[in-house]
Motif scaffolding. Sequence first.
Motif, PDB file in Angstrom:
ATOM      1  N   LYS A  51      -3.702   0.852  -7.618  1.00  0.00           N
ATOM      2  CA  LYS A  51      -3.719   1.629  -6.364  1.00  0.00           C
ATOM      3  C   LYS A  51      -3.048   0.844  -5.248  1.00  0.00           C
ATOM      4  N   GLN A  52      -1.869   0.330  -5.548  1.00  0.00           N
ATOM      5  CA  GLN A  52      -1.126  -0.441  -4.560  1.00  0.00           C
ATOM      6  C   GLN A  52       0.335  -0.035  -4.594  1.00  0.00           C
ATOM      7  N   PHE A  53       0.988  -0.137  -3.448  1.00  0.00           N
ATOM      8  CA  PHE A  53       2.422   0.061  -3.401  1.00  0.00           C
ATOM      9  C   PHE A  53       2.999  -0.846  -2.322  1.00  0.00           C
ATOM     10  N   SER A  54       4.245  -1.218  -2.492  1.00  0.00           N
ATOM     11  CA  SER A  54       4.835  -2.183  -1.582  1.00  0.00           C
ATOM     12  C   SER A  54       6.288  -1.834  -1.298  1.00  0.00           C
ATOM     13  N   LEU A  55       6.739  -2.317  -0.149  1.00  0.00           N
ATOM     14  CA  LEU A  55       8.134  -2.163   0.274  1.00  0.00           C
ATOM     15  C   LEU A  55       8.788  -3.536   0.228  1.00  0.00           C
ATOM     16  N   THR A  79      -7.597   8.673  -5.295  1.00  0.00           N
ATOM     17  CA  THR A  79      -6.699   8.963  -6.406  1.00  0.00           C
ATOM     18  C   THR A  79      -6.014  10.322  -6.258  1.00  0.00           C
ATOM     19  N   ALA A  80      -6.393  11.090  -5.256  1.00  0.00           N
ATOM     20  CA  ALA A  80      -5.744  12.385  -5.017  1.00  0.00           C
ATOM     21  C   ALA A  80      -4.395  12.227  -4.313  1.00  0.00           C
ATOM     22  N   PHE A  81      -4.127  11.040  -3.768  1.00  0.00           N
ATOM     23  CA  PHE A  81      -2.835  10.821  -3.112  1.00  0.00           C
ATOM     24  C   PHE A  81      -1.711  10.997  -4.124  1.00  0.00           C
ATOM     25  N   ASP A  82      -0.656  11.754  -3.753  1.00  0.00           N
ATOM     26  CA  ASP A  82       0.449  11.972  -4.680  1.00  0.00           C
ATOM     27  C   ASP A  82       1.819  11.865  -4.027  1.00  0.00           C
ATOM     28  N   TYR A  83       1.861  11.286  -2.857  1.00  0.00           N
ATOM     29  CA  TYR A  83       3.139  11.130  -2.140  1.00  0.00           C
ATOM     30  C   TYR A  83       3.009   9.902  -1.268  1.00  0.00           C
ATOM     31  N   PHE A  84       3.966   8.952  -1.399  1.00  0.00           N
ATOM     32  CA  PHE A  84       3.850   7.661  -0.725  1.00  0.00           C
ATOM     33  C   PHE A  84       5.154   7.349   0.000  1.00  0.00           C
ATOM     34  N   PRO A  85       5.240   7.754   1.279  1.00  0.00           N
ATOM     35  CA  PRO A  85       6.447   7.471   2.056  1.00  0.00           C
ATOM     36  C   PRO A  85       6.307   6.202   2.888  1.00  0.00           C
ATOM     37  N   ASN A  99       2.820  -4.796   1.938  1.00  0.00           N
ATOM     38  CA  ASN A  99       1.931  -4.250   0.915  1.00  0.00           C
ATOM     39  C   ASN A  99       0.974  -3.206   1.473  1.00  0.00           C
ATOM     40  N   CYS A 100       0.656  -2.223   0.650  1.00  0.00           N
ATOM     41  CA  CYS A 100      -0.339  -1.210   1.013  1.00  0.00           C
ATOM     42  C   CYS A 100      -1.249  -0.925  -0.165  1.00  0.00           C
ATOM     43  N   ALA A 101      -2.498  -0.624   0.129  1.00  0.00           N
ATOM     44  CA  ALA A 101      -3.483  -0.309  -0.895  1.00  0.00           C
ATOM     45  C   ALA A 101      -4.269   0.927  -0.492  1.00  0.00           C
TER      46      ALA A 101
END
Lengths: 111, 114
Positions: free
Chosen positions: A71-75, A28-34, A22-24
Amino acid sequence: QQQVKQSPQSLIVQKGGISIINCAYENTAFDYFPWYQQFPGKGPALLIAIRPDVSEKKEGRFTISFNKSAKQFSLHIMDSQPGDSATYFCAAGWGGNKLTFGTGTQLKVEL
Amino acid sequence: NAGVTQTPKFRVLKTGQSMTLLCAQDMNHEYMYWYRQDPGMGLRLIHYSVGEGTTAKGEVPDGYNVSRLKKQNFLLGLESAAPSQTSVYFCASSSQGAGRSPLHFGNGTRLTVT
């Protein structure tokens, strides 16, 4: 505000299981999540990436889930294999040239 | 099909010595980066370049200098090495910038400063 918080720091999963990292973020300006994968003695390599206009992206056994409001994304790594044992870094990019990395997760997949 | 090549792979320096790390890419990328990797701290940007003849500071630039005289090469210099610079250094390149396109990394230089 440019930080990306990644958890867990390390993870042990049985072969065939699901690995979840998990990542947080706050900016809010982030627009690319590798996501980058790194094997011992090697440089990181891009695994999969997502942009905030989609909530999920799947490539083979690897899936990114993205929750813009939280504001979270996960693999997610499905059917984890010993060959998936590596260090995984999430990252967040903005402004075309800016990228900040999470602190990494060491994944070990046991037989 | 070499991609990004870093030399040397390993180096041991004494405090106060200087050295240069060389990075070469054969993908005609405009953007090049130098990162350092330390346990528990992820990858931190030292300096970067958006094209031949340009350089800019990253997150942790102190104690380092860079030059990009040719598009394919990006050099990282340590003028007076300190033990705090013991780390693994990675060079990377990107076609459209790290914030929107893949980074291609070399295999790193492990530097120890005693």
